[in-house]
Scaffold this motif. Structure first.
Motif, PDB file in Angstrom:
ATOM      1  N   ARG A 171       3.686  10.234  -7.323  1.00 43.14           N
ATOM      2  CA  ARG A 171       4.588  10.552  -8.433  1.00 43.14           C
ATOM      3  C   ARG A 171       3.813  10.777  -9.720  1.00 43.14           C
ATOM      4  NH1 ARG A 171       9.665   6.794  -9.167  1.00 43.14           N
ATOM      5  NH2 ARG A 171       9.923   8.349 -10.822  1.00 43.14           N
ATOM      6  N   ALA A 172       2.791   9.941  -9.960  1.00 43.32           N
ATOM      7  CA  ALA A 172       1.986  10.090 -11.181  1.00 43.32           C
ATOM      8  C   ALA A 172       1.214  11.406 -11.167  1.00 43.32           C
ATOM      9  CB  ALA A 172       1.040   8.910 -11.324  1.00 43.32           C
ATOM     10  N   GLU A 173       0.699  11.783  -9.985  1.00 38.12           N
ATOM     11  CA  GLU A 173      -0.036  13.049  -9.885  1.00 38.12           C
ATOM     12  C   GLU A 173       0.882  14.234 -10.178  1.00 38.12           C
ATOM     13  OE1 GLU A 173      -1.630  12.881  -5.991  1.00 38.12           O
ATOM     14  OE2 GLU A 173      -3.449  11.766  -6.581  1.00 38.12           O
ATOM     15  N   ARG A 219      -3.419   4.155  -9.592  1.00 34.79           N
ATOM     16  CA  ARG A 219      -4.610   4.113  -8.737  1.00 34.79           C
ATOM     17  C   ARG A 219      -5.210   2.707  -8.687  1.00 34.79           C
ATOM     18  NH1 ARG A 219      -7.329   9.924 -10.547  1.00 34.79           N
ATOM     19  NH2 ARG A 219      -6.069  11.223  -9.105  1.00 34.79           N
ATOM     20  N   LYS A 220      -5.167   2.000  -9.819  1.00 40.08           N
ATOM     21  CA  LYS A 220      -5.658   0.618  -9.818  1.00 40.08           C
ATOM     22  C   LYS A 220      -4.804  -0.258  -8.898  1.00 40.08           C
ATOM     23  CE  LYS A 220      -7.654   0.680 -14.479  1.00 40.08           C
ATOM     24  NZ  LYS A 220      -7.572   0.129 -15.859  1.00 40.08           N
ATOM     25  N   VAL A 269       0.834  -1.208   0.000  1.00 43.41           N
ATOM     26  CA  VAL A 269       0.000   0.000   0.000  1.00 43.41           C
ATOM     27  C   VAL A 269       0.866   1.254   0.000  1.00 43.41           C
ATOM     28  CG1 VAL A 269      -1.643   1.339   1.377  1.00 43.41           C
ATOM     29  CG2 VAL A 269      -1.988  -1.112   1.055  1.00 43.41           C
ATOM     30  N   LYS A 270       1.913   1.267   0.808  1.00 47.45           N
ATOM     31  CA  LYS A 270       2.801   2.433   0.857  1.00 47.45           C
ATOM     32  C   LYS A 270       3.470   2.672  -0.492  1.00 47.45           C
ATOM     33  CE  LYS A 270       3.812   2.078   5.799  1.00 47.45           C
ATOM     34  NZ  LYS A 270       4.877   1.835   6.824  1.00 47.45           N
ATOM     35  N   LEU A 271       3.903   1.579  -1.143  1.00 50.96           N
ATOM     36  CA  LEU A 271       4.545   1.713  -2.443  1.00 50.96           C
ATOM     37  C   LEU A 271       3.552   2.213  -3.489  1.00 50.96           C
ATOM     38  CD1 LEU A 271       7.028   1.268  -4.226  1.00 50.96           C
ATOM     39  CD2 LEU A 271       6.277  -1.104  -4.550  1.00 50.96           C
ATOM     40  N   ALA A 272       2.310   1.676  -3.445  1.00 46.96           N
ATOM     41  CA  ALA A 272       1.293   2.126  -4.398  1.00 46.96           C
ATOM     42  C   ALA A 272       0.953   3.598  -4.181  1.00 46.96           C
ATOM     43  CB  ALA A 272       0.039   1.260  -4.265  1.00 46.96           C
ATOM     44  N   GLU A 273       0.846   4.030  -2.934  1.00 46.82           N
ATOM     45  CA  GLU A 273       0.580   5.443  -2.642  1.00 46.82           C
ATOM     46  C   GLU A 273       1.700   6.337  -3.156  1.00 46.82           C
ATOM     47  OE1 GLU A 273       0.094   5.390   1.537  1.00 46.82           O
ATOM     48  OE2 GLU A 273      -2.072   4.923   1.474  1.00 46.82           O
ATOM     49  N   PHE A 274       2.934   5.870  -2.998  1.00 47.86           N
ATOM     50  CA  PHE A 274       4.069   6.646  -3.486  1.00 47.86           C
ATOM     51  C   PHE A 274       4.013   6.806  -5.011  1.00 47.86           C
ATOM     52  CE2 PHE A 274       8.468   6.572  -5.159  1.00 47.86           C
ATOM     53  CZ  PHE A 274       8.898   7.797  -4.668  1.00 47.86           C
ATOM     54  N   LYS A 275       3.652   5.724  -5.709  1.00 51.57           N
ATOM     55  CA  LYS A 275       3.570   5.788  -7.177  1.00 51.57           C
ATOM     56  C   LYS A 275       2.422   6.688  -7.628  1.00 51.57           C
ATOM     57  CE  LYS A 275       5.804   1.402  -8.208  1.00 51.57           C
ATOM     58  NZ  LYS A 275       5.684   0.073  -8.851  1.00 51.57           N
ATOM     59  N   VAL A 276       1.312   6.684  -6.871  1.00 47.49           N
ATOM     60  CA  VAL A 276       0.204   7.587  -7.195  1.00 47.49           C
ATOM     61  C   VAL A 276       0.649   9.035  -7.049  1.00 47.49           C
ATOM     62  CG1 VAL A 276      -2.059   8.402  -6.402  1.00 47.49           C
ATOM     63  CG2 VAL A 276      -1.648   5.960  -6.668  1.00 47.49           C
ATOM     64  N   ARG A 325       3.943  13.522 -20.898  1.00 48.50           N
ATOM     65  CA  ARG A 325       3.250  12.627 -21.806  1.00 48.50           C
ATOM     66  C   ARG A 325       2.937  11.306 -21.094  1.00 48.50           C
ATOM     67  NH1 ARG A 325       6.377  11.341 -27.233  1.00 48.50           N
ATOM     68  NH2 ARG A 325       7.782  10.469 -25.645  1.00 48.50           N
ATOM     69  N   ASN A 326       1.742  10.778 -21.384  1.00 56.28           N
ATOM     70  CA  ASN A 326       1.249   9.519 -20.815  1.00 56.28           C
ATOM     71  C   ASN A 326       1.108   9.563 -19.286  1.00 56.28           C
ATOM     72  OD1 ASN A 326       1.203   8.330 -23.390  1.00 56.28           O
ATOM     73  ND2 ASN A 326       3.349   7.652 -23.182  1.00 56.28           N
ATOM     74  N   ALA A 327       1.116  10.765 -18.731  1.00 54.52           N
ATOM     75  CA  ALA A 327       1.006  10.875 -17.271  1.00 54.52           C
ATOM     76  C   ALA A 327      -0.358  10.415 -16.766  1.00 54.52           C
ATOM     77  CB  ALA A 327       1.269  12.317 -16.836  1.00 54.52           C
ATOM     78  N   GLU A 328      -1.435  10.703 -17.554  1.00 55.47           N
ATOM     79  CA  GLU A 328      -2.777  10.293 -17.137  1.00 55.47           C
ATOM     80  C   GLU A 328      -2.904   8.778 -17.077  1.00 55.47           C
ATOM     81  OE1 GLU A 328      -5.249  11.987 -16.095  1.00 55.47           O
ATOM     82  OE2 GLU A 328      -4.541  14.036 -16.468  1.00 55.47           O
ATOM     83  N   GLN A 329      -2.311   8.091 -18.083  1.00 60.34           N
ATOM     84  CA  GLN A 329      -2.370   6.636 -18.088  1.00 60.34           C
ATOM     85  C   GLN A 329      -1.613   6.038 -16.901  1.00 60.34           C
ATOM     86  OE1 GLN A 329      -4.166   4.690 -20.092  1.00 60.34           O
ATOM     87  NE2 GLN A 329      -3.442   2.878 -18.951  1.00 60.34           N
TER      88      GLN A 329
END
Length: 378
Positions: free
Chosen positions: A107-109, A127-128, A98-105, A117-121
């Motif tokens: 970064r993506a935001e 988020r998934k 969960v912590k790793l997924a939150e970190f990636k979210v 480019r491709n940031a929305e994807q």
């Protein structure tokens, strides 16, 4: 099950090594073996309940089928605690996910805010993954809670059984003693050893004094083995029932047994129990054995004096710097190194007593005959 974080204090360790044997020796001397006792002892029943109650050892002593209930619950506790440890690992992995997924979210935001480019994807994928990680965390939390509740229920059941037996032990002992046949207990006797250490067979007073000193030393450290029962019992229960292994149990016991080995050396020499090659020695007469012992005592005393001096040097250096072990427990080492010199001293004086006895056998043939069980004529 809750965790245990008890660490044995140094003062309790050292005072226990001194006071427990003294207390045990006092109880032993206060006992009266001449009077016939009950087949089952209340004090022994309580002792077995304390040191082996989780396994139902006290119930086995009472010859009760309730021991099977203790064994079943304890076995279930071991199995359940394996699952508890497994779910704890799964829970830790899910939390990290969960912590790793939150970190990636996050970064993506940031990438979306910067218009990359491709940031929305990437944000959608992140988020998934966060949703899946959160779902895995919920499953792990539920599983961990389930197995923890199961373990606590088994622990509570075991505790209730132990408390019930603690209160009912006097009644249980009385009931079992009615079933068992009443028979006197004369205690344990070893005629050969008792005859060997009769005062009449010791040629000098100093021999009797030294023999008595080493007898007390041997008896004193023998009770340390009982301490090991308590300590290793606690270690097993803490490790496999409460998932809380100690950092002091094994170290404290192997140091204790090392000191026991050293201090009991004189007693073992008195009993003639040291390992030796005696292919030829056993075929000699008592006088011949004494002469061989006199010759080999030269090497014995060289070694003993070396051990005594070297051990004292080790002890003094350790005491000067207050040396402690490198483990987390950090126990003092100087009392352990003092056991080197103390053991050497006890072994040395017992060697002196044996030397005097051998000299007496060599110069007095009648003494050798008496040792062999043959009385001189006249």
């Amino acid at each position: 099950m809750p965790e245990i974080s008890f660490v044995l204090p140094h003062w309790l360790y050292w005072s226990g090594l001194i006071l427990f044997p003294l207390f045990a020796m006092m109880l032993f001397r206060r006992a009266s073996p001449e009077e016939p006792g009950e087949p089952l002892s209340l004090s022994l029943g309580y002792f077995l309940l304390v040191v082996g109650g989780f396994f139902g050892v006290h119930r086995l002593y009472l010859k009760s089928y309730w021991a099977l209930a203790f064994i079943a619950i304890f076995t279930s506790l071991l199995v359940v605690n394996v699952e508890v440890r497994s779910m704890r690992d799964d829970l830790s992995a899910a939390q990290n996910g969960v912590k790793l997924a939150e970190f990636k979210v996050q970064r993506a935001e940031k990438a979306v805010n910067k218009g990359r480019r491709n940031a929305e994807q990437r944000l959608s994928d992140a988020r998934k993954r966060l949703t899946n990680a959160t779902a895995s965390l919920e499953v792990a939390q539920q599983g961990s809670e389930h197995w923890n509740n199961f373990a606590q229920a088994l622990g509570a059941g075991m505790l209730l059984l132990l408390l019930a037996d603690l209160l009912w032990m006097p009644k249980l002992i009385q009931m079992r003693n009615r079933v068992e046949k009443r028979r006197p207990d004369d205690g344990f006797h070893c005629p050969s050893v008792e005859a060997e250490h009769q005062d009449s067979l010791e040629p000098f007073l100093v021999n009797r004094v030294i023999s008595h000193i080493n007898g007390l030393a041997g008896e004193f450290v023998a009770y340390w083995s009982v301490i090991a029962v308590f300590v290793y019992y606690y270690e097993v229960i803490a490790r496999y029932v409460f998932n809380s292994p100690t950092n002091w149990a094994h170290e404290s016991m192997f140091l204790m047994f090392g000191m026991q080995y050293l201090i009991a050396g004189g007693f073992v020499l008195r009993e003639g129990a040291h390992v030796r090659v005696d292919v030829i020695y056993n075929k000699l007469s008592n006088r011949g054995k004494a002469m061989v012992d006199l010759f080999t005592s030269i090497f014995f005393f060289i070694f003993m004096f070396t051990l005594l001096v070297t051990g004292w040097t080790f002890f003094y250096d350790s005491y000067e710097v207050n040396e402690v072990s490198i483990s987390e427990w950090g126990i003092q080492y100087w009392p352990i190194k003092l056991a080197l010199s103390l053991g050497a001293l006890l072994l040395l004086i017992q060697g002196v007593a044996q030397l005097l006895k051998d000299i007496s056998v060599v110069i007095k043939p009648d003494a050798a005959k008496l040792d062999a069980g043959v009385r001189p004529e006249g």
